[in-house]
Design an enzyme around this catalytic site. Structure first.
Site, PDB file in Angstrom:
ATOM      1  N   HIS A  33       0.579  -1.012  -0.020  1.00 32.00           N
ATOM      2  CA  HIS A  33      -0.240   0.324  -0.216  1.00 32.00           C
ATOM      3  C   HIS A  33       0.779   1.525   0.153  1.00 32.00           C
ATOM      4  O   HIS A  33       1.125   1.557  -0.441  1.00 32.00           O
ATOM      5  CB  HIS A  33      -0.635  -0.422   1.305  1.00 32.00           C
ATOM      6  CG  HIS A  33      -2.096   1.256   1.618  1.00 32.00           C
ATOM      7  ND1 HIS A  33      -2.287   1.619  -0.184  1.00 32.00           N
ATOM      8  CD2 HIS A  33      -2.750   1.329   1.502  1.00 32.00           C
ATOM      9  CE1 HIS A  33      -3.208   2.880   0.799  1.00 32.00           C
ATOM     10  NE2 HIS A  33      -3.938   2.405   1.836  1.00 32.00           N
ATOM     11  N   HIS A  51      -2.580  -2.125  -9.290  1.00 27.60           N
ATOM     12  CA  HIS A  51      -3.591  -1.830  -8.655  1.00 27.60           C
ATOM     13  C   HIS A  51      -5.047  -2.996  -8.918  1.00 27.60           C
ATOM     14  O   HIS A  51      -5.364  -3.390  -9.594  1.00 27.60           O
ATOM     15  CB  HIS A  51      -4.104  -1.017  -9.248  1.00 27.60           C
ATOM     16  CG  HIS A  51      -4.866   0.384  -8.770  1.00 27.60           C
ATOM     17  ND1 HIS A  51      -5.510   0.342  -8.152  1.00 27.60           N
ATOM     18  CD2 HIS A  51      -3.716   0.947  -7.571  1.00 27.60           C
ATOM     19  CE1 HIS A  51      -5.973   1.471  -6.948  1.00 27.60           C
ATOM     20  NE2 HIS A  51      -5.054   1.678  -7.169  1.00 27.60           N
ATOM     21  N   ASP A 111       2.521   5.212  -6.633  1.00 22.51           N
ATOM     22  CA  ASP A 111       3.767   5.616  -6.120  1.00 22.51           C
ATOM     23  C   ASP A 111       4.748   5.543  -7.442  1.00 22.51           C
ATOM     24  O   ASP A 111       6.240   5.061  -6.970  1.00 22.51           O
ATOM     25  CB  ASP A 111       3.417   4.087  -5.787  1.00 22.51           C
ATOM     26  CG  ASP A 111       2.401   4.125  -4.160  1.00 22.51           C
ATOM     27  OD1 ASP A 111       1.543   3.334  -3.728  1.00 22.51           O
ATOM     28  OD2 ASP A 111       3.040   5.398  -3.408  1.00 22.51           O
TER      29      ASP A 111
HETATM   30  C1  SDX Z   1      -1.584   2.139  -3.636  1.00 26.15           C
HETATM   31  O1  SDX Z   1      -6.281   0.575  -3.208  1.00 26.15           O
HETATM   32  C2  SDX Z   1      -5.759   1.693  -3.714  1.00 26.15           C
HETATM   33  O2  SDX Z   1      -7.060   2.939  -4.133  1.00 26.15           O
HETATM   34  C3  SDX Z   1      -4.605   2.308  -2.841  1.00 26.15           C
HETATM   35  C4  SDX Z   1      -3.436   3.621  -3.596  1.00 26.15           C
HETATM   36  C5  SDX Z   1      -4.120   4.415  -2.962  1.00 26.15           C
HETATM   37  O3  SDX Z   1      -4.372   5.499  -3.160  1.00 26.15           O
HETATM   38  O4  SDX Z   1      -4.602   4.327  -1.458  1.00 26.15           O
HETATM   39  O5  SDX Z   1      -3.824   3.495  -4.851  1.00 26.15           O
HETATM   40  C6  SDX Z   1      -2.417   3.958  -3.185  1.00 26.15           C
HETATM   41  O6  SDX Z   1      -1.396   1.309  -2.480  1.00 26.15           O
HETATM   42  C7  SDX Z   1      -0.879   1.963  -4.723  1.00 26.15           C
HETATM   43  C8  SDX Z   1      -0.379   0.054  -4.733  1.00 26.15           C
HETATM   44  C9  SDX Z   1       1.107   0.238  -4.359  1.00 26.15           C
HETATM   45  N1  SDX Z   1       1.301  -0.767  -4.170  1.00 26.15           N
HETATM   46  C10 SDX Z   1       2.230  -1.082  -4.554  1.00 26.15           C
HETATM   47  O7  SDX Z   1       2.684  -0.639  -6.130  1.00 26.15           O
HETATM   48  C11 SDX Z   1       2.800  -2.786  -4.679  1.00 26.15           C
HETATM   49  C12 SDX Z   1       3.317  -3.279  -6.207  1.00 26.15           C
HETATM   50  N2  SDX Z   1       2.192  -4.105  -6.625  1.00 26.15           N
HETATM   51  C13 SDX Z   1       0.810  -5.624  -5.859  1.00 26.15           C
HETATM   52  O8  SDX Z   1       1.489  -5.483  -5.223  1.00 26.15           O
HETATM   53  C14 SDX Z   1      -0.836  -5.260  -6.461  1.00 26.15           C
HETATM   54  O9  SDX Z   1      -0.532  -4.842  -7.789  1.00 26.15           O
HETATM   55  C15 SDX Z   1      -1.631  -4.426  -5.528  1.00 26.15           C
HETATM   56  C16 SDX Z   1      -1.134  -5.284  -4.336  1.00 26.15           C
HETATM   57  C17 SDX Z   1      -1.601  -3.082  -5.713  1.00 26.15           C
HETATM   58  C18 SDX Z   1      -2.962  -5.374  -5.956  1.00 26.15           C
HETATM   59  O10 SDX Z   1      -3.046  -6.459  -6.113  1.00 26.15           O
HETATM   60  P1  SDX Z   1      -4.263  -7.528  -6.083  1.00 26.15           P
HETATM   61  O11 SDX Z   1      -5.573  -6.715  -6.572  1.00 26.15           O
HETATM   62  O12 SDX Z   1      -4.089  -8.154  -5.042  1.00 26.15           O
HETATM   63  O13 SDX Z   1      -3.337  -8.536  -7.513  1.00 26.15           O
HETATM   64  P2  SDX Z   1      -3.554  -9.289  -7.498  1.00 26.15           P
HETATM   65  O14 SDX Z   1      -2.182  -9.364  -6.517  1.00 26.15           O
HETATM   66  O15 SDX Z   1      -3.797 -10.347  -7.443  1.00 26.15           O
HETATM   67  O16 SDX Z   1      -2.920  -9.895  -8.647  1.00 26.15           O
HETATM   68  C19 SDX Z   1      -3.038 -10.119  -9.988  1.00 26.15           C
HETATM   69  C20 SDX Z   1      -2.156 -11.040 -10.613  1.00 26.15           C
HETATM   70  C21 SDX Z   1      -1.075 -11.926 -10.574  1.00 26.15           C
HETATM   71  O17 SDX Z   1      -0.379 -12.549 -11.315  1.00 26.15           O
HETATM   72  P3  SDX Z   1      -1.170 -13.617 -11.119  1.00 26.15           P
HETATM   73  O18 SDX Z   1      -0.211 -14.863  -9.695  1.00 26.15           O
HETATM   74  O19 SDX Z   1      -2.240 -14.043 -11.139  1.00 26.15           O
HETATM   75  O20 SDX Z   1      -0.120 -15.272 -12.039  1.00 26.15           O
HETATM   76  O21 SDX Z   1      -0.524  -9.623 -10.965  1.00 26.15           O
HETATM   77  C22 SDX Z   1       0.577  -9.918 -10.307  1.00 26.15           C
HETATM   78  C23 SDX Z   1       0.455 -10.940  -9.565  1.00 26.15           C
HETATM   79  O22 SDX Z   1       1.080 -11.884  -9.482  1.00 26.15           O
HETATM   80  N3  SDX Z   1       0.689  -8.950  -9.927  1.00 26.15           N
HETATM   81  C24 SDX Z   1       2.283  -8.718 -10.642  1.00 26.15           C
HETATM   82  C25 SDX Z   1       2.780  -6.972  -9.278  1.00 26.15           C
HETATM   83  N4  SDX Z   1       1.336  -7.142  -8.908  1.00 26.15           N
HETATM   84  C26 SDX Z   1      -0.382  -8.002  -9.141  1.00 26.15           C
HETATM   85  N5  SDX Z   1       3.287  -8.937 -10.515  1.00 26.15           N
HETATM   86  C27 SDX Z   1       4.093  -8.059 -10.828  1.00 26.15           C
HETATM   87  N6  SDX Z   1       4.757  -6.839  -9.643  1.00 26.15           N
HETATM   88  C28 SDX Z   1       3.890  -6.134  -9.418  1.00 26.15           C
HETATM   89  N7  SDX Z   1       3.614  -5.545  -9.504  1.00 26.15           N
END
Ligand code: SDX
Length: 403
Positions: free
Chosen positions: A241, A280, A336
């Site tokens: 987050h 996201h 971010d």
């Molecule tokens: C913020 O919610 C909000 O609105 C948050 C925010 C706000 O303003 O409050 O927008 C601010 O927190 C932005 C997000 C910041 N976090 C990151 O940048 C951390 C990296 N991102 C990931 O951890 C992830 O994308 C999340 C946590 C942001 C979202 O995760 P989800 O919605 O649970 O998605 P998921 O994990 O189910 O991913 C779907 C697929 C998966 O692959 P498969 O298992 O289906 O093969 O995408 C992959 C994930 O492994 N994936 C990534 C990835 N993010 C998702 N693979 C590599 N790198 C990534 N960053």
């Protein structure tokens, strides 16, 4: 249990409230505060004007804005005892631990905010006294968020706290408290002040993200808003987050030069690394804020000089955006990905970046808190159920009879 259905993991596709505050269309990459597109607000409004809009529902008149701004700035002053509180931390404590604790400490100054002393119905639409009490909590938390953040920053550097002079803007007062080193007539650089205000504005709210949900879950027991904000601060600290802006820079430093990007991308695809700043839960095309941050970065670099990590960030961005692995999973840069480069260029310490996310985000938390406190029919405690999958009834056995 009859009729219960487990929400998808991580509350995927689960709406827990109805809200009039912020609208996101994840497929179209749209973000609006009370109906106003974020692109228009970022170009023409200010963080405090958007704070008023998010909390009270309409853009303020000039006199409403001036009153709101003067109340927030007036409540920015902290009791000098707080200095002892901050000095009680280890010299190298993470500022997010300090800030999380500081918001809880803040609540101890204001017993009138403690619902247990006030009975169940704290705030009622139309009850002027209770609405004024609510406004005071809002002014205090927004005003003191910058002061507490600056205290966490300066105590780490062994510096005394400074009270900003009147006449500075909200963001200007914050920069004054952060940067002032005793030089005469210090004034923040106007380009950096404006850039930080745009960053604050686009971070102000984002509907029911993890930290906002945490604030509402906590506030639903009618605890005071300072304690609820402390809970939100703890949630935002996580690298999935608000901690992502710090994680992005650590990722870019570990990659080093742009020529190392392809190997990093392959490691991500093997799930050995995470591409912080990408992906996201809601945005599945693009995070509209990331374009605003990218543009703001150019204005900042014009003043501070380019960050050597920018080339690596751009190489990483371009490589991921055209790679099937990321395209298939609808992964694009989020707010971010670029913001940390700006904070670094402005000279903030790396572990201070999530604090720069909390300071503006207390606005969104408070807007949702106020909406909850005044909702029709009063506040209902958030108490979800579970589907039990554990063992059936079994009888206790003395320890010597156990296998
Ligand atoms: C913020 O919610 C909000 O609105 C948050 C925010 C706000 O303003 O409050 O927008 C601010 O927190 C932005 C997000 C910041 N976090 C990151 O940048 C951390 C990296 N991102 C990931 O951890 C992830 O994308 C999340 C946590 C942001 C979202 O995760 P989800 O919605 O649970 O998605 P998921 O994990 O189910 O991913 C779907 C697929 C998966 O692959 P498969 O298992 O289906 O093969 O995408 C992959 C994930 O492994 N994936 C990534 C990835 N993010 C998702 N693979 C590599 N790198 C990534 N960053």
């Amino acid at each position: 249990e009859k009729g219960l259905r487990v929400a998808d993991k991580g509350f995927l596709n689960t709406a827990v409230i109805q809200s009039r505050i912020t609208y996101i269309d994840g497929e179209a990459g749209v973000l609006r505060y009370r109906g106003y597109p974020i692109e228009q607000l970022a170009g023409r409004s200010s963080h405090l004007e958007c704070a008023y809009l998010l909390i009270y529902g309409s853009l303020p008149t000039r006199s409403q804005h001036n009153h709101f701004e003067s109340e927030v700035l007036r409540h920015g002053v902290m009791h000098s005892d707080a200095q002892t509180f901050f000095r009680s931390f280890r010299y190298d404590a993470h500022p997010m631990s300090m800030l999380t604790s500081a918001f809880a400490m803040l609540g101890s100054y204001y017993p009138e905010a403690n619902p247990s002393l006030q009975g169940q119905r704290l705030y009622t639409e139309g009850d002027r006294t209770s609405l004024e009490n609510m406004d005071r909590q809002i002014y205090r938390i927004i005003g003191k968020a910058t002061t507490l953040a600056a205290m966490a920053y300066r105590v780490r550097q062994g510096r005394d706290f400074v009270t900003p002079p009147t006449g500075l803007s909200y963001t200007g007062s914050f920069l004054y408290q952060m940067d002032h080193l005793g030089e005469e007539n210090y004034a923040p650089n106007p380009v950096l002040e404006k850039a930080l205000d745009v960053l604050f504005l686009i971070h102000a709210d984002h509907e029911l993200n993890a930290s906002c949900t945490t604030v509402l879950q906590t506030a639903s027991s009618l605890v005071d808003p300072y304690s609820a904000v402390a809970a939100g601060c703890a949630s935002l600290y996580g690298p999935l987050h608000g901690g992502a802006n710090e994680a992005v820079i650590r990722m870019l430093i570990s990659i080093g030069k742009p020529e190392n990007v392809p190997a990093f991308i392959e490691a991500v695809k093997r799930r050995e690394k995470t591409l912080s700043g990408f992906g996201h839960r809601v945005y599945k095309t693009s995070d509209p804020r990331s374009f605003i941050v990218r543009k703001t970065a150019d204005a900042v670099f014009a003043v501070t000089g380019k960050d050597e990590l920018l080339e690596t960030a751009m190489a990483l961005h371009d490589a991921a955006m055209k790679d099937e692995y990321f395209i298939k999973r609808k992964l694009a840069p989020n707010v971010d990905f670029w913001s940390g480069l700006i904070y670094r260029a402005m000279g903030f310490p790396l572990d201070f970046f999530p604090v720069l996310f909390v300071v503006p985000r207390v606005v969104g938390w408070l807007a949702h808190w106020r909406q909850m406190m005044l909702q029709e029919g009063g506040v209902k405690i958030w108490r979800p159920r579970q589907i039990y999958t554990g063992s059936g009834k079994r009888d206790y056995m003395p320890v010597d009879e156990r296998g």
